[in-house]
Write an enzyme that holds these catalytic residues in place. Structure first.
Site, PDB file in Angstrom:
ATOM      1  N   SER A 102      -9.085 -24.805  28.447  1.00  0.00           N
ATOM      2  CA  SER A 102      -8.561 -23.525  27.977  1.00  0.00           C
ATOM      3  C   SER A 102      -9.676 -22.749  27.304  1.00  0.00           C
ATOM      4  CB  SER A 102      -7.431 -23.760  26.965  1.00  0.00           C
ATOM      5  OG  SER A 102      -7.125 -22.560  26.260  1.00  0.00           O
ATOM      6  N   TYR A 124      -4.712 -27.471  19.535  1.00  0.00           N
ATOM      7  CA  TYR A 124      -4.906 -27.219  20.974  1.00  0.00           C
ATOM      8  C   TYR A 124      -6.396 -27.034  21.276  1.00  0.00           C
ATOM      9  CZ  TYR A 124      -3.718 -25.161  25.557  1.00  0.00           C
ATOM     10  OH  TYR A 124      -3.582 -24.890  26.904  1.00  0.00           O
ATOM     11  N   ALA A 178      -8.849 -28.316  19.588  1.00  0.00           N
ATOM     12  CA  ALA A 178      -9.466 -29.641  19.459  1.00  0.00           C
ATOM     13  C   ALA A 178      -9.250 -30.460  20.725  1.00  0.00           C
ATOM     14  CB  ALA A 178      -8.883 -30.379  18.250  1.00  0.00           C
TER      15      ALA A 178
END
Length: 243
Positions: free
Chosen positions: A141, A154, A156
């Protein structure tokens, strides 16, 4: 029978990837889902509409026992089949400021996005190594590349997935296995349906959210033989959002 497994393949980007692989390849598509069997069967219909074959396979990527049971049983029942392509797409978000983040929200996001990659890939990688061919594609992402406020968990998980991609790529390259990641930005899906597109598109140089198909095309290319000299790479598909 040569197969491509897509985790979280029932909706959104995962569904688009299943359909694109069905269009572009001869792979039998394994559509993984966790709870929504109906949506997975809809994806299967779309795969079959492209003149390809597939099946749905249920497991929770964050539960290693569930993953191993499902994949081992499937292999037992399909002794001649080989999974050549693994698309680690399953992921969840539990957004919130870090100082108020319950441990459960941290654990759930890490367990799905990062440990899910381990559970699925670790089960299948020895077979890829024995066959001396494979494609592993991890859906990361923009949050894992540049970091996003309110998404420390998220970011991480996806940042770790990027690092794991680069490390594993070096381990398995000699066996003609490539390992790459894609890092989508704002893509129209269930995950972004609560976001205000009208407001957020001003942050995006291309001035719109992406379509799931625009991510799926890149995955399909990385899954093909055309991409045999690309490994350890992270392809940003984000309309120009860079830190």
């Amino acid at each position: 029978m040569k197969c491509a497994l897509v985790t979280g393949g029932s909706r959104g980007i995962g569904k688009a990837i299943c359909i694109q692989l069905a269009k572009d390849s001869d792979y039998h598509i394994l559509i993984n889902y966790n709870s929504n069997k109906e949506a997975a069967l809809e994806t299967l219909k779309s795969v079959e509409a492209e003149g390809n074959t597939g099946e749905v396979i249920q497991f929770n990527v964050s539960d290693s026992e569930s993953v191993n049971n499902a994949l081992n049983n499937w292999q037992e029942n399909n002794k001649e089949a080989t999974v050549e392509v693994i698309v680690n797409n399953a992921g969840i978000t539990k957004d919130g400021l870090f100082m108020w983040m319950p441990k459960e929200d941290w654990d759930n996001v890490i367990n799905t996005s990062l440990n899910g990659f381990y559970n699925v890939t670790n089960n299948l990688i020895q077979k890829l190594l024995r066959n001396r061919y494979g494609r592993i594609i991890n859906v990361a992402s923009v949050s894992g590349v540049k970091g996003t406020a309110g998404q420390t968990n998220y970011s991480a998980a996806k940042g770790a997935l990027v690092a794991a991609t680069k490390a594993l790529a070096q381990e398995v390259a000699k066996r003609k296995i490539t390992v790459n990641a894609i890092a989508p930005g704002f893509i129209k899906s269930d995950m972004t349906s609560d976001l205000d597109e009208a407001e957020l598109k001003n942050l995006i140089p291309i001035n719109r959210f992406g379509e799931p198909e625009e991510v799926a095309h890149a995955v399909s290319f990385l899954a093909s033989e055309k991409a045999s000299y690309i490994t350890g790479e992270v392809i940003n598909i984000n309309g120009g959002i860079y830190s």
